[in-house]
Write an enzyme that holds these catalytic residues in place. Structure first.
Site, mmCIF file in Angstrom:
data_model
loop_
_atom_site.group_PDB
_atom_site.id
_atom_site.type_symbol
_atom_site.label_atom_id
_atom_site.label_comp_id
_atom_site.label_asym_id
_atom_site.label_seq_id
_atom_site.Cartn_x
_atom_site.Cartn_y
_atom_site.Cartn_z
ATOM 1 N N PHE A 106 11.705 49.195 -42.975
ATOM 2 C CA PHE A 106 10.382 49.414 -42.382
ATOM 3 C C PHE A 106 9.392 48.349 -42.851
ATOM 4 O O PHE A 106 8.605 47.842 -42.058
ATOM 5 C CB PHE A 106 9.858 50.817 -42.715
ATOM 6 C CG PHE A 106 10.420 51.875 -41.826
ATOM 7 C CD1 PHE A 106 9.923 52.054 -40.539
ATOM 8 C CD2 PHE A 106 11.469 52.676 -42.249
ATOM 9 C CE1 PHE A 106 10.447 53.022 -39.700
ATOM 10 C CE2 PHE A 106 12.003 53.650 -41.423
ATOM 11 C CZ PHE A 106 11.489 53.824 -40.142
ATOM 12 N N GLU A 107 9.452 48.000 -44.132
ATOM 13 C CA GLU A 107 8.515 47.000 -44.650
ATOM 14 C C GLU A 107 8.725 45.651 -43.970
ATOM 15 O O GLU A 107 7.777 44.993 -43.574
ATOM 16 C CB GLU A 107 8.688 46.862 -46.166
ATOM 17 C CG GLU A 107 7.662 45.951 -46.807
ATOM 18 C CD GLU A 107 7.764 45.911 -48.318
ATOM 19 O OE1 GLU A 107 6.907 45.262 -48.921
ATOM 20 O OE2 GLU A 107 8.687 46.523 -48.890
ATOM 21 N N ARG A 108 9.967 45.255 -43.808
ATOM 22 C CA ARG A 108 10.261 43.957 -43.191
ATOM 23 C C ARG A 108 10.044 43.986 -41.683
ATOM 24 O O ARG A 108 9.640 42.995 -41.096
ATOM 25 C CB ARG A 108 11.707 43.566 -43.479
ATOM 26 C CG ARG A 108 11.973 43.298 -44.930
ATOM 27 C CD ARG A 108 13.454 43.193 -45.215
ATOM 28 N NE ARG A 108 13.674 42.997 -46.634
ATOM 29 C CZ ARG A 108 14.820 43.240 -47.236
ATOM 30 N NH1 ARG A 108 15.870 43.663 -46.552
ATOM 31 N NH2 ARG A 108 14.945 43.044 -48.524
#
Length: 197
Positions: free
Chosen positions: A53-55
């Site tokens: 999700f962060e990337r």
């Protein structure tokens, strides 16, 4: 809890003086079961989902912000006469195309996660997030290198927003997984290259 006995956090100062990163040392830390996320011994999967999700989606606001800065750069270059430099105009044009492509890639990553969820999958963004993260880190640095060119001597003014952003852009190649890790993920999971290529 970060104040639990045995947790030591040592901030790492950036060139700009901020502490966006830290070393975290865990010395016989005990974590209550009530604080566990996911099943026991499932930490790697939880971490990989979080990083997906962060990337894949967390930088979407920053892509929009970079596109805004790009427009401001063009206006500044017109005002200070640098717009007459064809090389600079091509550079800004290429960056504009790059940020538009990154925006589309973000939309694709979100659509793929939604499609996965609809089809009974996890709904977790896939390895396309690594493609996005790898290219975004580089494009952001290129944007603020161009800003330094447009600012001229003003690029030495650390109080200027673009100068501070230029310094912070260097950290993006390690945040959410280094560029080298992202390149390995792309090579192995997307291109199917063997490990250690």
């Amino acid at each position: 809890p970060m104040d639990a006995p045995g947790v030591t956090v040592r901030p790492l100062r950036t060139l700009a003086g901020s502490a966006e990163f830290a070393e975290v040392f865990l010395d016989e830390v005990r974590v209550p079961v009530s604080h566990r996320i996911g099943a026991e011994n499932d930490g790697w999967r939880v971490t990989m989902v979080t990083l997906s999700f962060e990337r894949g989606t967390a930088f979407v606001g920053e892509v929009v912000a970079c596109s805004r800065v790009l427009g401001e750069l063009a206006r500044t270059a017109r005002a200070n006469g640098l717009w007459d430099d064809a090389v600079l105009r091509r550079r800004l044009g290429r960056l504009s195309a790059e940020f538009r492509a990154l925006w589309r890639l973000t939309q694709w990553n979100v659509s793929e996660a939604q499609r996965s969820l609809r089809d009974g999958g996890s709904g977790v963004p896939g390895v396309g997030g690594s493609v996005f993260k790898l290219r975004y880190s580089q494009a952001r640095q290129e944007l603020y290198d161009a800003a330094a060119e447009v600012l001229g001597e003003g690029a030495l003014d650390v109080d200027h927003e673009w100068v501070a952003d230029r310094l912070s852009s260097l950290s993006y190649t390690i945040a959410a997984g280094t560029s080298q890790i992202q390149a390995n993920i792309v090579a192995e999971r997307i291109l199917g290259l063997p490990k250690g290529w």
